[in-house]
Design a protein around this motif. Sequence first.
Motif, PDB file in Angstrom:
ATOM      1  N   GLY A   3       0.813  -1.206   0.000  1.00  0.00           N
ATOM      2  CA  GLY A   3       0.000   0.000   0.000  1.00  0.00           C
ATOM      3  C   GLY A   3       0.847   1.256   0.000  1.00  0.00           C
ATOM      4  N   LEU A   4       1.934   1.235   0.751  1.00  0.00           N
ATOM      5  CA  LEU A   4       2.834   2.389   0.791  1.00  0.00           C
ATOM      6  C   LEU A   4       3.564   2.558  -0.531  1.00  0.00           C
ATOM      7  N   LEU A   5       4.092   1.460  -1.061  1.00  0.00           N
ATOM      8  CA  LEU A   5       4.860   1.537  -2.303  1.00  0.00           C
ATOM      9  C   LEU A   5       3.998   1.981  -3.477  1.00  0.00           C
ATOM     10  N   LEU A   6       2.712   1.628  -3.428  1.00  0.00           N
ATOM     11  CA  LEU A   6       1.810   1.974  -4.524  1.00  0.00           C
ATOM     12  C   LEU A   6       1.649   3.484  -4.665  1.00  0.00           C
ATOM     13  N   HIS A   7       1.677   4.193  -3.521  1.00  0.00           N
ATOM     14  CA  HIS A   7       1.377   5.625  -3.546  1.00  0.00           C
ATOM     15  C   HIS A   7       2.581   6.509  -3.254  1.00  0.00           C
ATOM     16  N   SER A   8       3.744   5.923  -2.988  1.00  0.00           N
ATOM     17  CA  SER A   8       4.842   6.726  -2.471  1.00  0.00           C
ATOM     18  C   SER A   8       5.349   7.772  -3.468  1.00  0.00           C
ATOM     19  N   GLY A   9       5.334   7.473  -4.755  1.00  0.00           N
ATOM     20  CA  GLY A   9       5.816   8.450  -5.729  1.00  0.00           C
ATOM     21  C   GLY A   9       5.027   9.745  -5.688  1.00  0.00           C
ATOM     22  N   SER A  10       3.694   9.628  -5.779  1.00  0.00           N
ATOM     23  CA  SER A  10       2.847  10.823  -5.723  1.00  0.00           C
ATOM     24  C   SER A  10       2.750  11.377  -4.308  1.00  0.00           C
ATOM     25  N   LEU A  11       3.016  10.530  -3.315  1.00  0.00           N
ATOM     26  CA  LEU A  11       2.983  10.997  -1.934  1.00  0.00           C
ATOM     27  C   LEU A  11       4.076  12.025  -1.672  1.00  0.00           C
ATOM     28  N   GLY A  12       5.235  11.825  -2.284  1.00  0.00           N
ATOM     29  CA  GLY A  12       6.310  12.795  -2.138  1.00  0.00           C
ATOM     30  C   GLY A  12       5.908  14.163  -2.653  1.00  0.00           C
ATOM     31  N   GLN A  13       5.189  14.200  -3.764  1.00  0.00           N
ATOM     32  CA  GLN A  13       4.722  15.463  -4.315  1.00  0.00           C
ATOM     33  C   GLN A  13       3.715  16.132  -3.373  1.00  0.00           C
ATOM     34  N   ALA A  14       2.837  15.321  -2.763  1.00  0.00           N
ATOM     35  CA  ALA A  14       1.857  15.867  -1.827  1.00  0.00           C
ATOM     36  C   ALA A  14       2.537  16.451  -0.592  1.00  0.00           C
ATOM     37  N   GLY A  26      11.008  10.707  -3.987  1.00  0.00           N
ATOM     38  CA  GLY A  26      11.572  11.715  -4.870  1.00  0.00           C
ATOM     39  C   GLY A  26      12.181  12.873  -4.116  1.00  0.00           C
ATOM     40  N   ASP A  27      12.231  14.016  -4.765  1.00  0.00           N
ATOM     41  CA  ASP A  27      12.914  15.195  -4.247  1.00  0.00           C
ATOM     42  C   ASP A  27      12.126  15.835  -3.104  1.00  0.00           C
ATOM     43  N   LEU A  28      12.712  15.857  -1.911  1.00  0.00           N
ATOM     44  CA  LEU A  28      12.070  16.450  -0.740  1.00  0.00           C
ATOM     45  C   LEU A  28      12.756  17.740  -0.298  1.00  0.00           C
ATOM     46  N   CYS A  46       5.561  17.720  -0.408  1.00  0.00           N
ATOM     47  CA  CYS A  46       6.229  18.973  -0.772  1.00  0.00           C
ATOM     48  C   CYS A  46       5.225  20.100  -0.999  1.00  0.00           C
ATOM     49  N   ALA A  47       4.066  19.753  -1.549  1.00  0.00           N
ATOM     50  CA  ALA A  47       3.075  20.781  -1.872  1.00  0.00           C
ATOM     51  C   ALA A  47       2.345  21.295  -0.637  1.00  0.00           C
ATOM     52  N   HIS A  48       2.037  20.398   0.311  1.00  0.00           N
ATOM     53  CA  HIS A  48       1.185  20.787   1.434  1.00  0.00           C
ATOM     54  C   HIS A  48       1.842  20.611   2.798  1.00  0.00           C
ATOM     55  N   GLY A  49       3.018  19.992   2.852  1.00  0.00           N
ATOM     56  CA  GLY A  49       3.632  19.703   4.139  1.00  0.00           C
ATOM     57  C   GLY A  49       4.893  20.488   4.418  1.00  0.00           C
ATOM     58  N   LYS A  50       4.934  21.714   3.968  1.00  0.00           N
ATOM     59  CA  LYS A  50       6.154  22.511   4.129  1.00  0.00           C
ATOM     60  C   LYS A  50       6.464  22.839   5.592  1.00  0.00           C
ATOM     61  N   ASN A  51       5.470  22.716   6.476  1.00  0.00           N
ATOM     62  CA  ASN A  51       5.702  22.992   7.894  1.00  0.00           C
ATOM     63  C   ASN A  51       6.015  21.729   8.700  1.00  0.00           C
ATOM     64  N   LEU A  52       5.987  20.580   8.048  1.00  0.00           N
ATOM     65  CA  LEU A  52       6.246  19.328   8.753  1.00  0.00           C
ATOM     66  C   LEU A  52       7.691  19.264   9.239  1.00  0.00           C
ATOM     67  N   GLU A  53       7.855  18.810  10.470  1.00  0.00           N
ATOM     68  CA  GLU A  53       9.190  18.625  11.034  1.00  0.00           C
ATOM     69  C   GLU A  53       9.563  17.159  11.155  1.00  0.00           C
TER      70      GLU A  53
END
Length: 371
Positions: A198-209, A239-241, A211-218
Amino acid sequence: MEHPNTGCLVREIHSGGWSAKAHRKDKRCVTGVESTSTILLDAATRAGIPALSRDNVETTLWIPAAEASIAMILPFTPMLRLLTITARLRVELNPVMTALRHVQLPQLSEVRTVSEGRESALDRLLDVLQLPALRTFRARKVSCEVHSTDALANIKVPLGLKHVFLEDSNADAIGIGRLLAVAPGLRTLSVYWESQDGLLLHSGSLGQALCAHGKNLETVRLGSVDPDEDTSGMHAPLGDLREMASLRHLALPYAVLCSDEDAGGWFERSHDYLVRVLPHSLRSLDIEHAEWSKEMTEALASVQHEGVVVRNHLDLQLLELITDARYVDLSLITVHRDDNFTCLQEAELMGWVEEPGKGRFTLRKSRADVS
């Protein structure tokens, strides 16, 4: 909580006739004729709580008395700071969830939901996410996917919500992106899928999410609840974080961290990959499921007799990472595999030490080198 005395206690509290001294003296509060559920419903009616009255919950009298008892007591706990909601089926069917819509709990800062049955859609738990003082939300068996998060866009999550932990759950990039979008104050996101697939299925697009919405995450932790699941040969990188400039702590499986180029032979992998994708703000890195691949093991066996020193490709990437002067705050790296670090001599020259452990090793920057 299952004992009928609980029902009597709740009724006495609601009617104003309860005293600790009297309750200790008289243990026989109810007769065999009265059921706990009936007493609790009667108590709710006397207290004037419509959502918990007989008309609204009579069809759910099969709910265990313990769950109903907690729901009835909530109006008398204004100082409550931690609440755990456990359900045998779905969390949203628990009467405690009903009570939360009508009871003021101004100091409730942490809620934990545990479903022992089927998953609950995150949309069904919005009453929890909107609690005014909520700081930490922990849930087991929650669906945070595209079809279970539509209603998130219509709510306001308090800025005080800082930490979300979803365990044994299912999530995709759209669901997580929606959650992050409505919770801009979030500092910790921890999601453990039911399976590594389940994680591997979505991880590529998850990285984009992220970066787009989690800029305050520590802190970001991603993984699966099956620690023994084989992920060799499976590559779906985040991908690129680098845009996540607030990220301090990252924990995830190697198959999710590695690059597409790593699908090739171990000797072709780029040593500077981690430097190219990880933010400079990182302080700790935890890599799970980092066992050597079958191809790597075979290659190692074929050259060992020739006296050639073979370095693990991940270790070379880590060495590049700790050598890069831009990662000034990075001081702790944990790798979960049976083999030790193969670039230790070079790392020691950079002020790093290795701490072996069972099924893992830890690289730690010596105190003298930590700024």
